[in-house]
Design a protein around this motif. Structure first.
Motif, PDB file in Angstrom:
ATOM      1  N   SER A 146       3.978   6.688   4.997  1.00 54.80           N
ATOM      2  CA  SER A 146       3.828   5.505   5.840  1.00 54.80           C
ATOM      3  C   SER A 146       5.190   5.085   6.360  1.00 54.80           C
ATOM      4  CB  SER A 146       3.245   4.342   5.036  1.00 54.80           C
ATOM      5  OG  SER A 146       1.901   4.611   4.730  1.00 54.80           O
ATOM      6  N   TRP A 155       5.192  -0.268   8.356  1.00 60.04           N
ATOM      7  CA  TRP A 155       3.954  -0.620   7.650  1.00 60.04           C
ATOM      8  C   TRP A 155       4.280  -1.399   6.382  1.00 60.04           C
ATOM      9  CZ3 TRP A 155       0.400  -0.767  10.757  1.00 60.04           C
ATOM     10  CH2 TRP A 155       0.065   0.283  11.631  1.00 60.04           C
ATOM     11  N   PRO A 188       0.851  -1.189   0.000  1.00 64.96           N
ATOM     12  CA  PRO A 188       0.000   0.000   0.000  1.00 64.96           C
ATOM     13  C   PRO A 188       0.882   1.232   0.000  1.00 64.96           C
ATOM     14  CG  PRO A 188      -0.660  -1.568   1.693  1.00 64.96           C
ATOM     15  CD  PRO A 188       0.641  -2.031   1.150  1.00 64.96           C
ATOM     16  N   ARG A 248       0.478   4.668   0.757  1.00 66.68           N
ATOM     17  CA  ARG A 248       0.185   5.953   1.380  1.00 66.68           C
ATOM     18  C   ARG A 248       1.519   6.647   1.635  1.00 66.68           C
ATOM     19  NH1 ARG A 248      -5.247   5.061   3.833  1.00 66.68           N
ATOM     20  NH2 ARG A 248      -6.306   5.080   1.861  1.00 66.68           N
ATOM     21  N   ASP A 261      -4.837   0.527   6.151  1.00 68.53           N
ATOM     22  CA  ASP A 261      -4.725   0.846   4.740  1.00 68.53           C
ATOM     23  C   ASP A 261      -5.522  -0.065   3.817  1.00 68.53           C
ATOM     24  OD1 ASP A 261      -3.798   1.735   2.261  1.00 68.53           O
ATOM     25  OD2 ASP A 261      -1.825   2.188   3.073  1.00 68.53           O
ATOM     26  N   ASP A 315      -9.072   0.649   1.576  1.00 67.84           N
ATOM     27  CA  ASP A 315      -8.943   0.625   0.112  1.00 67.84           C
ATOM     28  C   ASP A 315      -9.915  -0.370  -0.509  1.00 67.84           C
ATOM     29  OD1 ASP A 315      -7.009   2.532   0.076  1.00 67.84           O
ATOM     30  OD2 ASP A 315      -5.343   1.198  -0.414  1.00 67.84           O
TER      31      ASP A 315
END
Ligand code: NI
Length: 247
Positions: A23, A27, A18, A20, A107, A111
């Motif tokens: 982050s 993560w 993911p 983002r 996340d 999504d």
């Protein structure tokens, strides 16, 4: 595309994470680990499931040599908005989109729920709201019942502006475990620290038929368009009046 919201995207491999911005690295590492663990868990359960199918043979409800895995089954859970106990029987006669996740998911779950929202909006645009309403039920089932009380799930779904027809389901630890088991969903607590934790889990949206049997399933990298195409092909062009209404 939902305004101001990121759509899931990326190549078909487990190292895609993911994205983002900002982050922390942890993560990213976690997402990779989750992908592998979920994949292995799913493979393991798939093997286990094959064994179960061999044993069950021609038992009612188990697909007979069609190649369709015996995913899905009875569940008994609390509907997050009404607080009422519901079973899978309530949704029989309609297709179901079933996604397992948890409200603290940083996340992936948001999504995926955005993607489901966009799929529903597109189907409504293509077929008409009434047609989609009468034939398809989207479900979010928590695999973190300790924190995901009905109230928490209800607020999560509303505050994030996911599709208003998305039904939140949670329950006791045993009820959620039984539902996850029926769908061969892998999940386990991880990063337990100071009373906080995350949950590794399978990232799959199941598309179930009006009889409750698996029709198809969509992984994280299946696009909205592909989902719409597969689902729309199964829905009738006109609303069905005879099916029972849900909540
Ligand atoms: Ni998640």
């Amino acid at each position: 595309m939902l305004s101001g919201r990121k759509q899931p995207k990326g190549p078909e491999n487990v190292t895609e994470t993911p994205s983002r911005t900002g982050s922390p690295v942890t993560w990213r590492s976690l997402a990779i680990a989750t992908g592998f663990a979920a994949g292995l868990g799913f493979l393991y359960l798939d093997q286990k499931n094959k064994k179960i199918r061999e044993i069950q043979g021609k038992q009612k409800g188990v697909p007979d040599g069609s190649g369709r895995p015996a995913i899905g089954g009875p569940f008994s859970l609390i509907e997050s908005h009404s607080g009422q106990l519901v079973t899978d029987e309530l949704f029989r006669g309609r297709f179901m989109l079933v996604y397992f996740g948890f409200t603290h998911c940083p996340d992936v779950c948001p999504d995926e729920l955005e993607k489901i929202t966009h799929v529903l909006e597109t189907l409504e645009k293509n077929l008409g709201k009434e047609t989609v309403d009468s034939q398809l039920v989207p479900l979010f089932i928590s695999i973190d019942p300790e924190r995901d009380t009905p109230k928490v799930v209800d607020e999560y779904l509303r505050e994030n502006a996911f599709h208003p027809r998305l039904i939140g389901l949670t329950g006791s630890v045993e009820q959620c475990a039984a539902a996850a088991k029926a769908y061969r969903v892998y999940y386990t607590k991880t990063n337990v620290r100071d009373g906080d934790y995350l949950v590794d889990h399978s990232i799959i949206t199941y598309f179930m038929g009006p009889d409750g049997a698996l029709v198809d399933y969509f992984g994280k990298h299946v696009t909205t368009d592909e989902m719409v195409k597969q689902i729309q092909a199964r829905l009738s062009a006109k609303p069905k009046n005879s099916v029972p209404k849900g909540n």
